[in-house]
Each structure stands twice: as structure tokens, then as C-alpha cells.
Design an enzyme around this catalytic site. Structure first.
Site, mmCIF file in Angstrom:
data_model
loop_
_atom_site.group_PDB
_atom_site.id
_atom_site.type_symbol
_atom_site.label_atom_id
_atom_site.label_comp_id
_atom_site.label_asym_id
_atom_site.label_seq_id
_atom_site.Cartn_x
_atom_site.Cartn_y
_atom_site.Cartn_z
ATOM 1 N N ASP A 11 57.990 91.555 33.154
ATOM 2 C CA ASP A 11 57.296 91.726 34.430
ATOM 3 C C ASP A 11 56.865 93.182 34.523
ATOM 4 O O ASP A 11 57.694 94.088 34.400
ATOM 5 C CB ASP A 11 58.224 91.405 35.605
ATOM 6 C CG ASP A 11 58.532 89.915 35.713
ATOM 7 O OD1 ASP A 11 57.780 89.116 35.124
ATOM 8 O OD2 ASP A 11 59.518 89.554 36.376
ATOM 9 N N ASP A 130 54.951 78.559 39.962
ATOM 10 C CA ASP A 130 56.165 79.043 40.631
ATOM 11 C C ASP A 130 56.663 77.932 41.553
ATOM 12 O O ASP A 130 56.026 77.610 42.553
ATOM 13 C CB ASP A 130 55.867 80.309 41.440
ATOM 14 C CG ASP A 130 55.460 81.469 40.539
ATOM 15 O OD1 ASP A 130 55.889 81.491 39.377
ATOM 16 O OD2 ASP A 130 54.700 82.351 40.994
#
Length: 257
Positions: A11, A130
Site C-alpha cells: 500500500d 473491497d
């Protein structure tokens, strides 16, 4: 049989690798390029980079590091973050990425999946999903803008339906980010993976929850995923990729050594 993939996930925020828990409270892990190089040398099959605030900030991935990563690693890598057009995707692929992944922009404009698949081929178009399990409704719901705690919100889509929709539109691979498990290291959500696997005919990558080597084995053996993605266990050197592959091989799971 195709080898199962081990995929470290990085990330990226403001040019550095960060890691949160359940998509919140991110801490800085370190610089992008040395970490990418380390994972490639340890035996990762592929890397995924998420510029986690690009979509919510309304910008595209900062490109400078993509080219630097391409120079130092010889394994495929995928880049995600604010890719809203074929031009955005082309630029990232030109810098050396092998695949692009879209998430919130696909929810805002599902036609984008088809446009990218038509232009670049399905093999390099990944859709990230997600998915959050809502205990009150007992449903798996798709969320967007998950890189920004203040803007994260549920969409109208249930996970299973969106998985089917993105395949119809040309997704070549799906990464299922299981939000309830993210960073908690208590194992992948096998039940959810099985539900998705039933309707997912393209490669499926499990993401969220890896804390031990057996969690990877479970995802491959019990949910038949094609790859397993993890972050904190690799960043913090809880698990070494080479050792993980040896372990999986001993469990009778096909991996590239």
C-alpha cells in the site's frame, strides 16, 4: 495444474509503503523500491501496489516510482490507484507495470472495465473488490473509497453480484479484499471465498487476513483460490516467502520454487 501465486501487497501513500488494520491507522513501513526488490529476491510470484488515496484524492498514481520498480524487479507487478481512463492505464503500463487494477473507478463507471479490456486485453485488467461483512444484515457488501477513512462508504452492490458483473464486463482477474479480516492476521474468510469462487470463472486472489503459513494453505485447499495476497506478515518479516513456498510444497500445493 497452474502454480498457486504468492503476492505481497504494498500500500503506497505519499511515496512510501504503509500498512493499516481494517483499512485504518496506517503506519509507515518504508521505501517502495528496496521493499519491492527484497520481495522479488525472496521468491514472490508477483507484486501488487495500491496507491491507497489516489481515488479519494481524485488523482492518478504518482508514476515516478513505477518506472523505478520496473528497473529493479523481474517479476510481474500490478498497479492500482485512481485509474479512470485508458490513457491513465496506458501510462502505467508504459512505465513497466504488467497489469492495472481498478476498484472505486470501476464502481463509478463499470464501462471502464470493458474499455480497458478491449484496449489492453483481459489478461492485464484486474478488478479489486473491497468486501465488508455486515453482521446486522448477514450480507457481504461492496465498499468504495476505502483508502480514505472519512470517505469510505457502502455501495448498492452485494459482493457476489458485483463479482458476476465485473466478469461480464471483461475483468481478467479479481482480487477480493476482505475488509473485516484486513491486517488482523487471523486467517482468510474461507466462507466468503467459497461463495465468490462459485461464481468467479477468472483467477481469484484472496486478500486480507493472512497471519500464518497455514492460512495460505487453507485458502488454496479449502477455497481453491489462484493466489493469496498479504502485506503485514511479509512487511514485518513474520513469514519469509521462500520458507512459505517450501511449506506449501510439503502440503502438496503446487508452487513455483
Amino acid at each position: 495444474m497452474l502454480a498457486k501465486r504468492i503476492i505481497p501487497c504494498l500500500d503506497v501513500r505519499d511515496g512510501q509503503v504503509v500498512k493499516g488494520v481494517q483499512f485504518r491507522n496506517h503506519e509507515i513501513i518504508g521505501d517502495i523500491v528496496p521493499l519491492a526488490k527484497r520481495y522479488a529476491e525472496e521468491g514472490a510470484d508477483e507484486l501488487v501496489f495500491y496507491d491507497i488515496t489516489a481515488s479519494s484524492d481524485g488523482r492518478v498514481v504518482d508514476k515516478s516510482w513505477v518506472a523505478r520498480v520496473a528497473e529493479v524487479i523481474d517479476i510481474p507487478f500490478c498497479v492500482a490507484g485512481g485509474i479512470k481512463s485508458a490513457e491513465d492505464a496506458a501510462r502505467i503500463l508504459e512505465f513497466g507495470a504488467d497489469k492495472v487494477s481498478i476498484n472505486s473507478p470501476a464502481l463509478a463507471n463499470p464501462q471502464l472495465i470493458t474499455d480497458l479490456a478491449d484496449k489492453f486485453g483481459v489478461q492485464c485488467i484486474v478488478v479489486g473488490i473491497d468486501s465488508y461483512y455486515d453482521k446486522d444484515t448477514g450480507k457481504y457488501q461492496v465498499y468504495q473509497f476505502t483508502g480514505d477513512e472519512e470517505r469510505t462508504k457502502a455501495t448498492k452492490w452485494e459482493t457476489r453480484d458485483w463479482v458476476q458483473e465485473v466478469q461480464k464486463r471483461g475483468a481478467g482477474e479479481i482480487v477480493l479484499n476482505m475488509m473485516n479480516q484486513d491486517g488482523v492476521r487471523s486467517g482468510y474468510d474461507i466462507e466468503q471465498l467459497n461463495m465468490v469462487r462459485e461464481v468467479c470463472k477468472v483467477p481469484l486472489i484472496a486478500s486480507g487476513g493472512a497471519g500464518a503459513m497455514e492460512h495460505f494453505a487453507e485458502a488454496y485447499q479449502k477455497a481453491n483460490v489462484d493466489g493469496a495476497l498479504a502485506a503485514s506478515v511479509f512487511h514485518k518479516q513474520v513469514i519469509n516467502i521462500g520458507e512459505l513456498k517450501q511449506y506449501l510444497k510439503q502440503q502438496g500445493i503446487e508452487v513455483r520454487l
